[in-house]
Design an enzyme around this catalytic site. Sequence first.
Site, PDB file in Angstrom:
ATOM      1  N   ASP A 343       0.812  -1.217   0.000  1.00  0.00           N
ATOM      2  CA  ASP A 343       0.000   0.000   0.000  1.00  0.00           C
ATOM      3  C   ASP A 343       0.848   1.269   0.000  1.00  0.00           C
ATOM      4  O   ASP A 343       0.477   2.266  -0.633  1.00  0.00           O
ATOM      5  CB  ASP A 343      -0.930  -0.010   1.217  1.00  0.00           C
ATOM      6  CG  ASP A 343      -2.020   1.035   1.130  1.00  0.00           C
ATOM      7  OD1 ASP A 343      -2.578   1.222   0.028  1.00  0.00           O
ATOM      8  OD2 ASP A 343      -2.331   1.670   2.160  1.00  0.00           O
ATOM      9  N   HIS A 348       4.574   4.618  -3.050  1.00  0.00           N
ATOM     10  CA  HIS A 348       4.873   5.982  -2.601  1.00  0.00           C
ATOM     11  C   HIS A 348       6.345   6.162  -2.212  1.00  0.00           C
ATOM     12  O   HIS A 348       7.051   7.019  -2.749  1.00  0.00           O
ATOM     13  CB  HIS A 348       4.008   6.354  -1.397  1.00  0.00           C
ATOM     14  CG  HIS A 348       2.542   6.356  -1.668  1.00  0.00           C
ATOM     15  ND1 HIS A 348       2.009   6.588  -2.911  1.00  0.00           N
ATOM     16  CD2 HIS A 348       1.477   6.162  -0.839  1.00  0.00           C
ATOM     17  CE1 HIS A 348       0.688   6.535  -2.849  1.00  0.00           C
ATOM     18  NE2 HIS A 348       0.349   6.267  -1.602  1.00  0.00           N
TER      19      HIS A 348
END
Length: 599
Positions: A343, A348
Site C-alpha cells: 500500500d 509511494h
Amino acid sequence: MSSLSCPTYRSRTSSSSPFLSNHHHSSLINVVDPRRSLSFHYASPQGLNLAELCVVRSQRRSVQSSVVVQDGSVATESSSSEEAKDVGVLTIPSLEADKVVAESDGGEQLSTVSITVVGASGDLAKKKIFPALFALYYEGCLPEHFTIFGYARSKMTDAELRVMVSKTLTCRIDKRANCGEKMEEFLKRCFYHSGQYDSQEHFVALDEKLKEHEGGRLSNRLFYLSIPPNIFVDAVKCASSSASSVNGWTRVIVEKPFGRDSKTSAALTKSLKQYLEEDQIFRIDHYLGKELVENLSVLRFSNLIFEPLWSRQYIRNVQFIFSEDFGTEGRGGYFDNYGIIRDIMQNHLLQILALFAMETPVSLDAEDIRNEKVKVLRSMRPIKLEDVVIGQYKSHSIGGVTYPSYTDDKTVPKGSLTPTFAAAALFIDNARWDGVPFLMKAGKALNTRSAEIRVQFRHVPGNLYNRNSGTDRDQTTNELVIRVQPDEAIYLKINNKVPGLGMRLDQSNLNLLYSARYSKEIPDAYERLLLDAIEGERRLFIRSDELDAAWALFTPLLKEIEEKKTTPEFYPYGSRGPVGAHYLAAKHKVQWGDLSLDQ
C-alpha cells in the site's frame, strides 16, 4: 482550494497539447516563450502559481512551443526573448488559444476536452477528483470548451450528481467574491451517465452524450478510473472501443494498486496494452504530485550547496518515513488484501527514493527523468527478510478512550497476519550510494500523521568540538529534513555556539516553513496531476518499466513473508510502532530521525 493562476498561453505539441491533435500539426509555427528569463531556481511556492509553473514546464520540455507570430516569421525554441520581440510575438490568452490555432489552419474547428470520472460515486472521486477539477477551473487552467461526466453503476440524475459534487467544493482560502458564481458555472459543466463498467452498450451511450456536448469540435478525452483494480481492464476495453476520441487524443488515468506482485502487475499491463498504447496510460501515484516531492529535484539540482554532498562520501543514511494516526477503520477488508508494504512502500516511498537517488538526468523531459529512476530501481540490492520488521497494531486505551486492534475490524479475517507497519533497510549497489542504508518506515495507528524525508550526514572527521558536544555524536549530526506533510517545510540542522561565556554547542534549525514564507495555499497533488494528464506531461506518472522494476524488488520479499507466515510484532494503537524497528535501525548504526525533539 488553492490559490493558483494559469498561463496566458500554453505550449502546443503533438504529444502534450490538450487542445490540438495531429489534424493541426502542419499549421504550427515555432516560437520562443517571451518569458524565458524565468530561472529554474523558481522552485517552490512561487511554483505554486501555476502561471510560472506552466512557463517553467514549457521551458524544460525538449519539444518546441507554438503561438502565432505577427509577420509570419518563425522563432525557434533556441531563440532568445529579444529575438522573439524582433519578430513580433502575439500573446494569446489561454481560453482563446485553441481558436487562434484552429484559425491559423484556415479551418473553424475548435477543440474540447471531455473528462469522464469512472467510479464517480466513490469516495476518491467526491473527496479528491471533483474538487481538484474545480480548483483547475476556478483558476482558468481548463480549456474554454470542456465537459465533465461522472460514470458509475449508481442511478443518478445530472442534478443529483451536482448536489453530491457541490458538497465537496470549496474556496476556503481565497475567499473571492465570485466563488459561488464559479461553482455554479462549474457544476453546469458536470453531467452523469449510469452504466456498468463492462458494458459496451452503456459506453456507446456515454459516447453519444459526449459527442452532444462536444458539438462537432475536435474531441480530446480523458478517463479517470476511480474503480477497483479487478474491473480496470473491462472499463478500459469498453472505453477504448466504444467511447474513445476519433480525431483527438484519448488518455486513461489508472489508480493504484497496479497488481499485487510482479506476475499480476505484468498481466494487468499486458491487458491494458491490448486496448491502449503506453503513452495513453497514466499510472498515478499522488505522492509524486505533492509540492515537496516535486521540489526535491529542484532542491538538489538547482542549489550548489546540496548536489556535491549528494553521495556516500557525505551522506550516512537516508530515511523515508510515513505515518498515519488512524487505523483501517471502515476499509480493513480492502487493506487486508494488500498490507502496508504494497500500500505504501512499494509505490509511494520507493518512487520518492528513486527521485532522491537518481543521477542527474539529461534534461527535465519526462522520459529522461524516468530513465534515471529506472536505473536506480534496477541497481537496488534484493531485500532480505532479516532487514525487515513488520508489525500490526493492537487495542490500546489513550485518555480513557479505547482504540480497536486491527483484527477487531469486522471486515478483517480473524487471525490475519497482514502487517499494518513495516520498516526496511534498502541498499543501492552503485558508485554513488554503495553502502548507504536507505531506511523506510510506514505504519498505521501510530502516534502522529506525517510524511518526511530525512538525510543524515556523516560526522565531521577530526571534529575540534567533540568535547563540547557531549558523548552522543548523533546529537550533533547535520540533518536535512523535507517534511512532505503536514505543515510542509524544509529545514537543516546545524551546530552552533550557545551565546554567552564559555563554549557550549547547540543544534538549531535553518527552517523554511512554507506557511510562514508563502501566503498561497499549496495545490493539492491531484490538481497538479490532473493538469499534467490533460497537458500530456508524463514526468510524474509511472512508466511500465518503472513498475516492473519496483515489483521485481518487493515481490520476493512479499512471497517469503507470506510463505513463512511471518508473525507481525504487535504495537499499541497510538504508539511509535514496534520495538523491532529501533533494533533494525541500530543494526545499521542509525537512529530514526523522527524520534528527535524537533518533531
